[in-house]
Design an enzyme around this catalytic site. Structure first.
Site, PDB file in Angstrom:
ATOM      1  N   CYS A  53      -7.668 -12.188 -12.989  1.00  0.00           N
ATOM      2  CA  CYS A  53      -6.373 -12.062 -13.659  1.00  0.00           C
ATOM      3  C   CYS A  53      -5.398 -11.217 -12.851  1.00  0.00           C
ATOM      4  CB  CYS A  53      -6.581 -11.476 -15.045  1.00  0.00           C
ATOM      5  SG  CYS A  53      -7.611 -12.553 -16.024  1.00  0.00           S
ATOM      6  N   ARG A  76      -9.755  -9.890   1.595  1.00  0.00           N
ATOM      7  CA  ARG A  76      -8.877  -9.830   2.770  1.00  0.00           C
ATOM      8  C   ARG A  76      -7.548 -10.572   2.576  1.00  0.00           C
ATOM      9  NH1 ARG A  76      -9.676 -11.388   7.258  1.00  0.00           N
ATOM     10  NH2 ARG A  76      -8.873  -9.593   8.357  1.00  0.00           N
ATOM     11  N   TYR A 111      -4.858  -7.743   2.808  1.00  0.00           N
ATOM     12  CA  TYR A 111      -4.236  -7.647   4.145  1.00  0.00           C
ATOM     13  C   TYR A 111      -3.351  -8.847   4.458  1.00  0.00           C
ATOM     14  CZ  TYR A 111      -8.408  -4.680   5.103  1.00  0.00           C
ATOM     15  OH  TYR A 111      -9.403  -3.745   5.066  1.00  0.00           O
TER      16      TYR A 111
END
Ligand SMILES: Cc1ncc(COP(=O)(O)O)c(C=O)c1O
Length: 442
Positions: A366, A336, A340
């Protein structure tokens, strides 16, 4: 300042409310407890990283919805996508919830824990024939169709098999109602892949009603996720009810329910959450006296606050004038923040009253986008110490991936003062099963 607030280590954090939402508290020893259980003890037992859910908090959130809508004929279909842990599903099934699913996999999960298929509704823009067959086979409560071509697929399927009962269908409408949230979780505005545009709804209703193997039982929408304002729900519901009136005017009298989807927003930082009562206040007058049942599909509201992701500090480093705390959880565990730009509060599992400084909390993956928090005030933790990432109960573990050949974290349920592992940590053997370096010889 209360002990909890100090321990959160940041003036922006709405610590008291976040702790209350989750069922978290900090003991006099500085140890964080969830549902009365020491998270330090869970970590010793289960290792790190790990997801931990509070069954008591999940029940409370579900009951808050059930009681806010008690005066209205309604049914709650828990959105399985938000947290599909079998143990979480069982709690909700035992409370009498139905389920909102979006795949054959989720259908398998809900039938496995014993949900009555009649209380299950299947949404989603891309259902395959196999998924539709499985839903029909278990006599599902409703299939919310999202396009004319999906209806064609269903017509083809029922044309080639015997069906002893009419299949219950809903039409998921795109009501073209804008709702303020992140663009990736806006689902009810025009030009987005979800739902049927309003101008196609009557044509589909006629086609469904004209086929004796189908019954049109609902008209549905889902506006988006993490919505904090009840107004778009009211606007969307008005549009759905207008469409139901138009469908009934065609002589189609089988509609039982209006489905307003999920989307109730929670507190991640200092938002004012959308309380179920605010929603029932705007929706009750709209459906009063119409003989319709209101269907709701909350996910995040039920499970979001009730879970934490526990992680361990691996290293600290300073680079380019910034301080980094490198932890063993990453975007593969909780996507998240990077996906977002979401905010998740982070706090020490054992608070030691140390000074706070701004750091980036980053994972081992990475990708520069692999972060859990940026420029965040955090107590001066050292390698080996543990952190809890709050509000990780929804869209956390379910969105985990194996990128960088990382193993998915275990899930733990705390309930009535005890804890148990509901899903064990994945192993490399789990991950490599089914792979070969020699696909041409068997
Ligand atoms: C059809 C449908 N219903 C319900 C939900 C649950 O949303 P939330 O978790 O925000 O309540 C979603 C989420 O994407 C959805 O697509």
């Amino acid at each position: 300042m209360s002990r909890a607030v100090m321990a959160m280590g940041g003036p922006a954090a709405n610590a008291r409310e976040l702790f209350r939402d989750a069922g978290l508290e900090r003991g006099p020893d500085g140890v964080l407890r969830l549902g009365g259980v020491s998270l330090a003890a869970v970590l010793r037992d289960v290792g790190s990283p790990a997801y931990v859910y509070n069954g008591g908090a999940i029940r409370e959130r579900y009951q808050a919805i059930a009681s806010a809508f008690a005066g209205i004929p309604h049914r709650v279909h828990y959105a399985v996508k938000s947290n599909s842990s079998l143990a979480v599903l069982k709690i909700l099934k035992d409370l009498g919830a139905g389920a909102d699913i979006v795949s054959g996999g989720e259908l398998r999960r809900v039938t496995r824990v014993g949900f009555d298929p009649k209380l299950v509704v299947f949404s989603g823009v891309g259902k395959t024939d196999a998924e539709l067959e499985a839903a029909i086979g278990c006599r599902i409560g409703g299939i919310n169709i999202e396009s004319a071509e999906e209806l064609t697929a269903l017509e083809r399927i029922v044309g080639r098999r015997s069906v002893e009962y009419p299949i219950r269908l809903g039409i998921r409408v795109n009501p073209d109602v804008a709702a303020e949230t992140h663009p990736y979780i806006t689902t009810g505005a025009g030009g987005i892949k979800f739902g049927v545009p309003t101008e196609q709804v009557l044509g589909l209703a006629r086609r469904i009603a004209g086929n004796p193997r189908f019954t049109l039982v609902s008209v549905a929408m889902h506006l988006g996720s993490q919505l904090l304002d009840p107004a778009p729900f009211a606007n969307g519901a008005k549009k759905l009810i207008g469409l139901i009136d138009d469908i009934q005017a065609l002589g189609i009298r089988s509609i039982e329910a209006v489905d307003v989807g999920g989307g109730l927003g929670i507190r991640y930082r200092n938002e004012t959450p959308l309380e179920p009562r605010q929603l029932s206040e705007v929706l009750a007058p709209l459906i009063a006296g119409r003989g319709l049942v209101l269907h709701l599909e909350p996910g995040r509201f039920v499970t979001g606050s009730a879970g934490v992701l526990l992680t361990t500090v691996l290293y600290r480093k300073r680079s380019g004038g910034k301080d980094f705390v490198v932890v063993d959880a990453s975007m593969t565990d909780l996507v998240r923040p990077s996906h977002y730009d979401a905010y998740h509060e982070i706090t020490e599992v054992v608070a030691r009253g140390r000074p706070v400084r701004n750091v980036d909390v980053v994972g081992p993956v990475c990708e520069t986008g692999d972060f859990l928090a940026l420029d965040r005030p955090l107590a001066d933790v050292e390698a080996g110490e543990h952190l809890a990432i709050l509000c990780a109960g929804a869209y956390g573990s379910v969105m985990a991936s194996n990128y960088n050949t990382r193993l998915r974290a275990p899930e733990v349920l705390i309930d009535r003062g005890r804890y148990g592992v509901t899903r064990v940590r994945e192993t490399l053997e789990d991950l490599l099963r089914g792979e070969t370096d020699d696909p041409f010889h068997r």
